[in-house]
Design a protein around this motif. Structure first.
Motif, PDB file in Angstrom:
ATOM      1  N   SER A 199      40.589  40.206  29.717  1.00 33.20           N
ATOM      2  CA  SER A 199      41.342  39.194  30.412  1.00 33.20           C
ATOM      3  C   SER A 199      42.288  38.755  31.354  1.00 33.20           C
ATOM      4  O   SER A 199      42.217  39.980  32.094  1.00 33.20           O
ATOM      5  CB  SER A 199      42.132  38.605  28.772  1.00 33.20           C
ATOM      6  OG  SER A 199      43.588  40.058  28.986  1.00 33.20           O
ATOM      7  N   ASP A 200      42.156  37.691  32.169  1.00 35.21           N
ATOM      8  CA  ASP A 200      43.165  38.021  33.862  1.00 35.21           C
ATOM      9  C   ASP A 200      44.255  38.910  33.298  1.00 35.21           C
ATOM     10  O   ASP A 200      44.883  39.351  34.637  1.00 35.21           O
ATOM     11  CB  ASP A 200      43.602  36.130  33.721  1.00 35.21           C
ATOM     12  CG  ASP A 200      42.991  35.315  33.821  1.00 35.21           C
ATOM     13  OD1 ASP A 200      43.498  34.475  34.422  1.00 35.21           O
ATOM     14  OD2 ASP A 200      41.448  35.628  34.044  1.00 35.21           O
ATOM     15  N   TRP A 201      45.340  38.936  32.131  1.00 31.20           N
ATOM     16  CA  TRP A 201      46.101  39.811  32.306  1.00 31.20           C
ATOM     17  C   TRP A 201      46.168  41.436  32.272  1.00 31.20           C
ATOM     18  O   TRP A 201      46.992  41.605  33.200  1.00 31.20           O
ATOM     19  CB  TRP A 201      47.139  39.984  30.270  1.00 31.20           C
ATOM     20  CG  TRP A 201      48.210  40.222  30.577  1.00 31.20           C
ATOM     21  CD1 TRP A 201      49.425  39.806  31.304  1.00 31.20           C
ATOM     22  CD2 TRP A 201      48.144  41.972  30.040  1.00 31.20           C
ATOM     23  NE1 TRP A 201      50.630  40.899  29.997  1.00 31.20           N
ATOM     24  CE2 TRP A 201      49.574  42.190  30.094  1.00 31.20           C
ATOM     25  CE3 TRP A 201      47.183  42.715  29.188  1.00 31.20           C
ATOM     26  CZ2 TRP A 201      50.035  43.543  29.733  1.00 31.20           C
ATOM     27  CZ3 TRP A 201      47.620  43.782  29.089  1.00 31.20           C
ATOM     28  CH2 TRP A 201      48.811  44.521  28.915  1.00 31.20           C
ATOM     29  N   ASP A 202      44.379  40.978  31.432  1.00 30.16           N
ATOM     30  CA  ASP A 202      44.157  43.466  31.717  1.00 30.16           C
ATOM     31  C   ASP A 202      43.758  43.564  33.063  1.00 30.16           C
ATOM     32  O   ASP A 202      44.228  43.880  33.656  1.00 30.16           O
ATOM     33  CB  ASP A 202      42.153  42.701  31.261  1.00 30.16           C
ATOM     34  CG  ASP A 202      43.164  42.585  29.801  1.00 30.16           C
ATOM     35  OD1 ASP A 202      41.733  42.290  29.255  1.00 30.16           O
ATOM     36  OD2 ASP A 202      44.114  42.464  29.155  1.00 30.16           O
ATOM     37  N   MET A 203      43.044  42.335  34.309  1.00 29.65           N
ATOM     38  CA  MET A 203      43.128  42.541  35.519  1.00 29.65           C
ATOM     39  C   MET A 203      44.060  42.487  36.135  1.00 29.65           C
ATOM     40  O   MET A 203      44.058  43.175  37.050  1.00 29.65           O
ATOM     41  CB  MET A 203      41.773  41.166  35.751  1.00 29.65           C
ATOM     42  CG  MET A 203      40.636  41.419  35.477  1.00 29.65           C
ATOM     43  SD  MET A 203      38.965  40.284  35.857  1.00 29.65           S
ATOM     44  CE  MET A 203      39.814  39.024  35.662  1.00 29.65           C
ATOM     45  N   LEU A 204      45.190  42.016  35.425  1.00 28.04           N
ATOM     46  CA  LEU A 204      46.778  41.786  36.083  1.00 28.04           C
ATOM     47  C   LEU A 204      47.014  43.673  36.088  1.00 28.04           C
ATOM     48  O   LEU A 204      47.305  43.867  37.008  1.00 28.04           O
ATOM     49  CB  LEU A 204      47.307  40.538  36.104  1.00 28.04           C
ATOM     50  CG  LEU A 204      48.488  40.823  36.529  1.00 28.04           C
ATOM     51  CD1 LEU A 204      48.677  40.975  38.553  1.00 28.04           C
ATOM     52  CD2 LEU A 204      50.070  39.577  36.127  1.00 28.04           C
ATOM     53  N   GLY A 205      47.241  43.846  34.988  1.00 29.23           N
ATOM     54  CA  GLY A 205      47.712  44.790  34.669  1.00 29.23           C
ATOM     55  C   GLY A 205      46.351  46.283  35.602  1.00 29.23           C
ATOM     56  O   GLY A 205      47.885  46.497  35.899  1.00 29.23           O
TER      57      GLY A 205
END
Lengths: 385, 599, 300
Positions: C143-149
């Motif tokens: 997910s985009d959140w994963d990548m941001l994290g």
């Protein structure tokens, strides 16, 4: 989204203070008020519901007082904070009994109901559960009764419905590892298998958990066609969200805790198809509900949290009215013992928001309303009785 | 005429006990409010726990932020025994306390090897492990806990009501406080405070520091368990939600806020922390503000806690009873003279740190009753020598012999037992103890009365303490600081502190007293006293080794001087011989003497 | 259950979920390294960071970039104020470790009480939705959140490493961490280093709370629980070793994630604490050997 927290909390604080100061004020009036105690989470993670529960009761108290009160006496609500924590619940109930000398009180949240049971039994003070659904509540002692249907009412019917009507054969049960989830999960399993289905995953999660990937992957590997989640508002949305993010598209069911507009906001499209139970009639079944919701929106500035539960809270005041007036007619003083007998003697209560309630010993049975999320809205799905 | 127990409790003490007992008796009758009686019950048993924590944290200086776990052990043990095994409270309660004590001991044994933040975190982990186990394990009822826990039954068969239960808890609290006060004023308390002052110094007078730390931990666990037992039977219900980190912090805070290391600090702290929420409960959210604010203010502005800060006010100190004058007993000096005077020999001693040879085959024989000087340039191995001989380091090879018996390789307290003790270059005193008590700690190995005698303050224990106080006084006279006997050790001047250290060393009846750079940082007047003391110690027959840089002092007092350089003995002899030795000159000045000096 | 794709998913999601914890651990460990303080006040600062962003986004309707900047501002302010008016006072008084510990903990609780008063106790998220767009890469849901994290985690640690290695202020941090008094003799201001540390820790805190707050609900008390994970990582990584603490955090998170394969989820926490307990005891760095200073004389 406007934040109504401040005014509501001030409202609560003010009314709580007033409630505590009530006797002094009321002595100026003609009759002493009847004080109904309720032990709810006013702070803490469950306060979103707890505070609204109390507001619902206060609305009823106002309405009943304006209509002449209980046996001519005004009604006041005395709310103490439990934070849904058993120890604080014990403190609150001890205050009700020791300081406020109440003969009866309302309480919710399974861990709290269980914790305060021994005190009620010992002191012969009547405890009435108005929202918890752990099945054990029916066996907590002579002075613990429930006005709210326990999990064996709605969860059993939901499980059976899932097999017989929705045609599901393989269910995964994910539940919170405390009083709220443990017994309810067992009931789902029992009835799902009895109806001919198979439980392919049965996983408990920590109440403080925020990350469910491992559990969900295990579940995904078991290939369910239905997922039932039994938790609290702090975790159910997370579980569903993470499910969807892992590509799990199965239909999700849960119980009435998720019948809450906030869930739709948080989950967006991920909420489509979500099935929730409700133990109170909806707008279509009960014409009194629409004006009630309008009134709430006007006074609180938003929709109520957990409408079906609030309907019960409102009706509790009417139930108490029936019990007190029964005793008043017979000239019996209201004590824990006498109120208990009144409860059992009256037995059938016609309540405005939730319909008829028949007290069958330590249980009540009610029709179960199933709702589902369609196009971002909760719509009725079925009524099971 | 002394009582066999509580022998030193004077009339004021008895008055206090009676007043406390009357208060406990009268409170529930006067208040007559079931809810407040419950609050009082909680206050009483949390106070017991706070006392235990103060023994560990305030007296001994150890940290534990997991005491909720020991509290839980007491609670669950008693709850399970009564609900699942049908025990009566009167049997399950002591068993719960014992279980907590054992759990504390088992936790302490490995954990006390860690220090400071590591000990804190180990106890933190323990606390969480107990909470999680209690929450997950079916035996402890899982998250739903244990219900229907019966209360204590009276002989008539009825369960105790709220008032009677409060009397039980309150009475127990009074007993615990009295016993704790006994320990506080006895050698037990003194020893624990000494650990907080300087563990290294405590070792050198023969205290097995590790064992005593475990004792303190077990005592605090017993108190925690007792509190837990009372808690379990108070409401008929327990579950893991109570035994959280926050509880451990609250218990610590009550001890700290009240005044750690004081006798009534835990009481003040417990009363404030447990009554505050009730008093301000009707203010709902503001209650938390006030609560948190009070704690913050106390911590920042009253670092010694409330009682500690009060005790610093002259007004309050004026109200405290003045200690009686103590007549010194000079027989302690005579005993030094009569003591055994063995030869201490260091044979072929080596100490290597990795590739560094700090000591290399050193042979020194110290004749009894003499002053043996040890000198050498910086880094020559003098400090290492002292540390090896007093047991802080183990020798890599070689022997240390006292009267022919091998003692090398013992722990510091083992060396003390063999008669070897020392003073430190950077003075290590037990700063929170009085000057007199510092010397009393030195008598550790000679005191005969143990834990139980002091717990109950037997006549024999009290008499022994008095005897030794007189001897301590004599030692203070001997080093010339008898007038400072009741002052706190940390308030002495530097030179006086030096002399106090020496008096403490003499208290151990040493066969060998090592003085590590006693003249460091001392002014010329004090230097004069110091030389005088060393001379009188020699006259009293005690063998001394003096490590020094101050040439004038060492040359003046020593009978023999050994010189070390790069870990080896390069010269030995009288002062005159050593002063003229070319090897010694070279070692100090870097080259055969030619007027060149090294900075 | 040992399908490589499932293992890869567990790894990836475990790593991503660990990222906010790693960030807050690095902040905590850096503070410990430089100031020697177990700064439990960080929980309070985390609450300040989150609720500032929450208020900016939801009450004031500000764009996300502004909200983040505001949060950095308030967190830095809280941090510096605590340093100047609380910690420095205690330092000057030479208070013991226990006093610092209780002070920072109570300060956190106090900050959280105040925040509870203003914001209530309902779980809140930064944005209305807690989902972020997902792509399937090689069978694994990312997910985009994963990548941001993961990006913030790696980027943050790398930036910190660059700072501490190549800039003067960064090098001063190490000097002060090693021996503050000695550093002062060389003209390095220890207090300035403490302030720099406070600012850096605040950045990590804001990043961490942004991630957590956009992924699930937070109540004012949440930071108190989160800070304990920072403590665990710091302990295992070793006091004074900031990047090791970060690595330890990742390690702990992955252990917990993978343990689901063979351990019922209800015992995961016990595993974690038991592991910590044993680890501390087997590496008793509390035992200090007296320092031996050996003057090396040149040529001899």
């Amino acid at each position: 989204m406007t934040n109504i927290v401040l005014p509501r909390r001030q409202l609560l604080a003010a009314t709580a203070l007033t409630a505590l100061a009530a006797p002094a004020i009321v002595r100026a009036q003609s009759k002493e008020p009847i004080r109904l105690g309720t032990a709810m989470p006013l702070t803490g993670s469950q306060a979103g519901y707890g505070a609204d529960f109390v507001t619902g009761m206060r609305m009823a108290a106002k309405d009943v007082t304006e209509a002449g009160g209980i046996a001519g006496r005004p009604v006041e609500i005395l709310a103490l904070d439990t934070q849904a924590d058993p120890q604080l619940g014990i403190n609150a109930v001890n205050r009700f009994i020791g300081v406020e000398k109440l003969p009866m009180y309302f309480v919710a949240w399974s861990p709290v109901v269980k914790a305060v049971a021994p005190i009620s039994n010992r002191e012969k003070v009547l405890a009435i559960n108005t929202g918890a659904n752990a099945p054990e509540i029916a066996h907590l002692g002579d002075y613990v009764y429930t006005a709210f249907p326990l999990a064996d009412v709605d969860i059993s019917k939901l499980a059976t419905y899932s097999v017989k009507t929705l045609g599901k054969k393989r269910a995964a049960v994910l539940y919170i590892n405390n009083d709220t989830g443990i017994d309810a999960a067992k009931i789902y399993r029992e009835f799902f298998t009895a109806a001919g289905g198979q439980i392919v995953a049965f996983e408990a999660y920590d109440p403080k958990a925020t990350e469910f990937t491992g559990m969900l992957l295990k579940t995904r590997a078991a290939n369910p066609d239905m997922v039932h989640i039994h938790g609290l508002l702090t975790d159910v949305p997370q579980v569903i969200a993470q499910m969807r993010q892992l590509g799990m598209t199965q239909r999700v069911s849960t119980y009435s805790v998720a019948y809450n507009p906030k869930i739709l906001e948080q989950l967006g499209a991920a909420a489509e198809g979500l099935i929730v139970t409700s133990l109170a009639p909806g707008v279509a079944e009960n014409p009194r509900l629409t004006p009630f919701i309008e009134r709430w929106k006007k006074e609180a500035g938003r929709a109520p949290n957990g409408l079906p539960y609030i309907q019960y809270q409102y009706d509790m005041v009417l139930m108490a009215k029936a019990m007190y007036e029964y005793l008043d007619k017979k000239g019996i003083a209201a004590t824990g013992e006498s109120l208990r007998e009144a409860l059992l003697a009256v037995k059938t209560f016609e309540l405005p928001m939730t319909g008829q309630m028949v007290v069958d010993g330590h249980r009540v049975d009610k029709p179960v309303y199933l709702l589902t999320v369609e196009k971002g809205q909760f719509v009725p799905l079925a009524t099971l009785s | 005429m002394r009582l066999p127990l509580l022998a030193a409790t004077g009339p004021m003490g008895w008055l206090g006990i009676v007043a406390a007992a009357l208060t406990v008796y009268a409170l529930p009758l006067v208040l007559d409010d079931a809810f407040f009686i419950l609050v009082m019950q909680s206050l009483a048993y949390l106070y017991i726990v706070a006392i235990g924590i103060d023994i560990l944290v305030g007296w001994t200086g150890q940290i534990s932020i997991g005491h909720a776990g020991l509290y839980a052990v007491g609670a669950y043990t008693s709850a399970l025994l009564t609900t699942k095994a049908g025990f009566s409270f009167w049997a399950s309660a002591p068993l719960g306390v014992v279980a907590a004590g054992i759990a504390g001991g088992l936790l302490a044994l490995p954990s006390l090897r860690a220090k400071g933040p590591y000990l804190a975190m180990v106890t933190l982990a323990f606390g969480f492990m107990v909470e999680v186990t209690a929450n997950r394990w079916d035996f402890t009822g899982g998250p739903m806990g244990i219900m229907s826990i019966p209360g204590p039954r009276l002989p008539s068969g009825e369960e105790m009501d709220g008032t009677e239960y409060f009397w039980l808890i309150g009475g127990t609290a009074i007993v615990v406080q009295v016993l704790t006060a006994n320990l506080y004023r006895s050698r037990i308390g003194r020893t624990l405070f000494a650990l907080q002052g300087s563990e290294v110094a405590a070792e050198t007078v023969g205290i097995n520091v590790y064992a005593w730390k475990v004792l303190a931990f077990v005592l605090s666990s017993v108190c925690a368990g007792l509190g837990g037992v009372f808690f379990a039977h108070q409401n008929g219900f327990i579950n893991s939600d109570t035994f959280v980190f926050g509880l451990s912090v609250q218990l610590l805070t009550s001890a700290l806020m009240g005044g750690s290391g004081t006798l009534f600090g835990p009481l003040v702290g417990s009363v404030i922390l447990n009554l505050l929420p009730t008093i301000f409960a009707h203010l709902h959210e503001y209650q938390l503000y006030i609560y948190g604010g009070i704690i913050l203010v106390t911590i920042v502005f009253m670092p010694r806690g409330i009682v500690g800060s009060l005790l610093q006010l002259n007004v309050v100190r004026g109200l405290l009873p003045k200690p009686a004058a103590i007549a010194p007993d000079p027989s302690v000096i005579a005993e030094l003279r009569e003591g055994a005077r063995p030869t201490v020999t260091v044979r072929d001693l080596s100490k290597h740190f990795g590739g560094i040879r700090a000591l290399n085959n050193v042979d020194i024989s110290i004749k009894p009753g003499t002053v043996h000087g040890l000198i050498g340039p910086n880094g020559s191995g003098k400090s290492t020598f002292v540390n090896v001989v007093t047991g802080i380091y183990k020798p890599t090879s070689g022997e240390v012999e006292v009267a022919g018996k091998q003692v090398g390789g013992s722990s510091p307290h083992g060396m003390a037992r063999s008669g070897i003790t020392r003073t430190f270059q950077s003075i290590r005193l037990f700063g929170d103890l009085s000057v007199l008590n510092n010397v009393m700690v030195g008598f550790h190995l000679q005191l005969r009365y143990g834990f139980l005698s002091h717990l109950f303050q037997t006549a024999g224990a009290v008499a022994e303490e008095e005897r030794y106080r007189r001897r301590a006084m004599a030692l203070l006279e001997f080093v010339g600081i008898a007038d400072r006997a009741e002052d706190l050790a940390q308030n002495l001047s530097y030179g006086e502190q030096r002399r106090l250290e020496i008096a403490r060393g003499l208290a151990t009846k040493p066969k060998l007293l090592l003085l590590d750079e006693p003249a460091a940082g001392v002014n010329p007047t004090e230097l004069h006293y110091l030389a005088d003391v060393i001379g009188r110690i020699k006259a009293a027959g005690v063998t001394q080794v003096v490590i020094e840089h101050h040439m004038e002092l060492i040359m003046g007092i020593s009978d023999t001087i050994s010189v070390l350089d790069f870990g080896q003995k390069i010269a030995e002899g009288t002062a005159t011989e050593v002063r003229a030795n070319p090897k010694v000159i070279e070692a100090y000045l870097g080259a055969p003497a030619e007027g060149e000096t090294h900075g | 259950m040992y399908d490589p794709i499932i293992l890869a998913q567990i790894f990836w999601t475990g790593l991503a979920s660990a990222s906010p914890h790693v960030l807050m651990t690095v902040g905590f460990a850096l503070t410990l390294k430089v100031t020697g303080l177990w700064n439990f006040a960080q929980a309070g600062f985390m609450a300040v960071a989150f609720y500032t962003m929450y208020m900016a986004l939801n009450w004031l309707g500000l764009p996300i970039a502004v909200a983040v900047l505001l949060a950095i501002g308030t967190t830095v302010a809280a941090s510096l104020a605590t340093e100047a008016y609380g910690l420095q006072v205690l330092r000057e008084r030479q208070s013991g470790n226990l006093t610092f510990f209780i002070f920072t903990l109570i300060l956190s609780e106090f900050l959280i009480y105040v925040i509870t008063l203003i914001f209530g106790t309902e779980p809140q998220t930064l944005f209305k939705s807690i989902l972020s767009p997902v792509q399937i890469i090689g069978g694994v849901a990312v997910s985009d959140w994963d990548m941001l994290g993961v990006g913030l985690m790696i980027g943050g640690m790398f930036a910190l490493w660059l700072f501490m290695t190549f800039t003067r202020d960064g090098q001063f941090l190490t000097a002060v961490a090693d021996n503050a008094k000695l550093a002062e003799l060389y003209g390095i201001s220890a207090r300035r280093s403490y302030r720099v540390t406070a600012v850096i820790a605040s950045l990590f805190i804001v990043a961490s709370m942004y991630l957590i707050g956009s992924h699930g609900g937070i109540v004012p008390n949440t930071p108190l629980e989160l800070v304990l994970s920072a403590v665990l990582g710091t302990l295992l990584g070793g006091i004074g070793r900031v990047f090791a603490a970060g690595a330890a955090s990742i390690f702990l998170a992955l252990i917990q994630s993978f343990s689901i394969l063979f351990l019922a989820s209800r015992w995961q926490n016990l595993l974690l604490y038991g592991f910590l307990f044993v680890a501390i005891l087997l590496f008793p760095r509390g035992v200090r050997l007296p320092k031996f200073r050996f003057a090396l004389l040149a040529g001899r």
